[in-house]
Design a protein around this motif. Structure first.
Motif, short mmCIF file in Angstrom:
data_model
loop_
_atom_site.label_atom_id
_atom_site.label_comp_id
_atom_site.label_asym_id
_atom_site.label_seq_id
_atom_site.Cartn_x
_atom_site.Cartn_y
_atom_site.Cartn_z
N LYS A 178 35.83 32.13 44.59
CA LYS A 178 35.15 31.72 45.83
C LYS A 178 33.77 32.37 45.97
N ASN A 179 33.60 33.55 45.36
CA ASN A 179 32.31 34.24 45.43
C ASN A 179 31.31 33.72 44.40
N GLY A 180 31.71 32.70 43.62
CA GLY A 180 30.81 32.09 42.65
C GLY A 180 30.86 32.70 41.26
N LYS A 181 31.56 33.82 41.12
CA LYS A 181 31.65 34.46 39.81
C LYS A 181 32.73 33.79 38.97
N THR A 182 32.56 33.89 37.65
CA THR A 182 33.56 33.32 36.75
C THR A 182 34.88 34.06 36.91
N VAL A 183 35.96 33.37 36.60
CA VAL A 183 37.29 33.95 36.72
C VAL A 183 37.58 34.77 35.46
N THR A 184 37.41 36.07 35.60
CA THR A 184 37.75 37.01 34.53
C THR A 184 38.58 38.13 35.15
N ASP A 185 39.26 38.88 34.31
CA ASP A 185 40.03 40.03 34.82
C ASP A 185 39.11 40.97 35.61
N GLU A 186 37.94 41.21 35.07
CA GLU A 186 36.99 42.12 35.71
C GLU A 186 36.60 41.64 37.11
N HIS A 187 36.29 40.36 37.25
CA HIS A 187 35.86 39.83 38.55
C HIS A 187 37.02 39.73 39.54
N VAL A 188 38.20 39.35 39.06
CA VAL A 188 39.36 39.29 39.95
C VAL A 188 39.72 40.70 40.41
N MET A 189 39.67 41.66 39.49
CA MET A 189 39.97 43.05 39.85
C MET A 189 38.96 43.58 40.86
N ALA A 190 37.70 43.17 40.73
CA ALA A 190 36.67 43.61 41.69
C ALA A 190 36.99 43.11 43.09
N VAL A 191 37.48 41.87 43.20
CA VAL A 191 37.85 41.32 44.51
C VAL A 191 39.05 42.08 45.06
N ILE A 192 40.03 42.34 44.21
CA ILE A 192 41.21 43.10 44.66
C ILE A 192 40.77 44.48 45.15
N ASN A 193 39.92 45.14 44.40
CA ASN A 193 39.49 46.50 44.76
C ASN A 193 38.63 46.54 46.02
N ALA A 194 37.67 45.62 46.13
CA ALA A 194 36.70 45.68 47.22
C ALA A 194 37.09 44.83 48.42
#
Length: 106
Positions: free
Chosen positions: A63-79
């Motif tokens: 939803k934030n426009g970033k590609t779906v990667t472990d790193e980006h999903v983890m960033a959403v979970i963390n922040a």
């Protein structure tokens, strides 16, 4: 021939161990995800409070426009963000990795 059979048997045991470890991570991730299920659907595409996560890893973008990667999903979970609380201090690194393993099965 005997070496080949032993090597094949060892490889099969190692693969079985990895599959079992992955299955365990998915099961643990599903348990942790129960608290996320209050806001996120996983069995249909309808939005609850937050977006549906059904097929998350099959989508091109978050939803934030970033590609779906472990790193980006983890960033959403963390922040967190957009009303979602941050889970950086709430969930352990292992719990978050297990949630990622579960999300990949959806």
């Amino acid at each position: 021939m005997r070496k080949f059979i032993m090597s094949a048997a060892c490889a099969a045991l190692m693969m079985a161990g990895r599959v079992q470890a992955q299955d365990d991570a998915v099961a643990k991730g599903k348990d942790v995800f129960e608290q996320c299920g209050v806001c996120h659907n996983v069995d249909n595409d309808e939005k609850k409070i937050g977006p549906s996560l059904k097929g998350l890893y099959k989508k091109a973008k978050l939803k934030n426009g970033k590609t779906v990667t472990d790193e980006h999903v983890m960033a959403v979970i963390n922040a967190g963000g957009g009303g979602m609380p941050a889970y950086s201090d709430t969930l352990s690194d292992e719990e978050k990795k297990n949630v990622l393993a579960y999300l990949k099965t959806l």
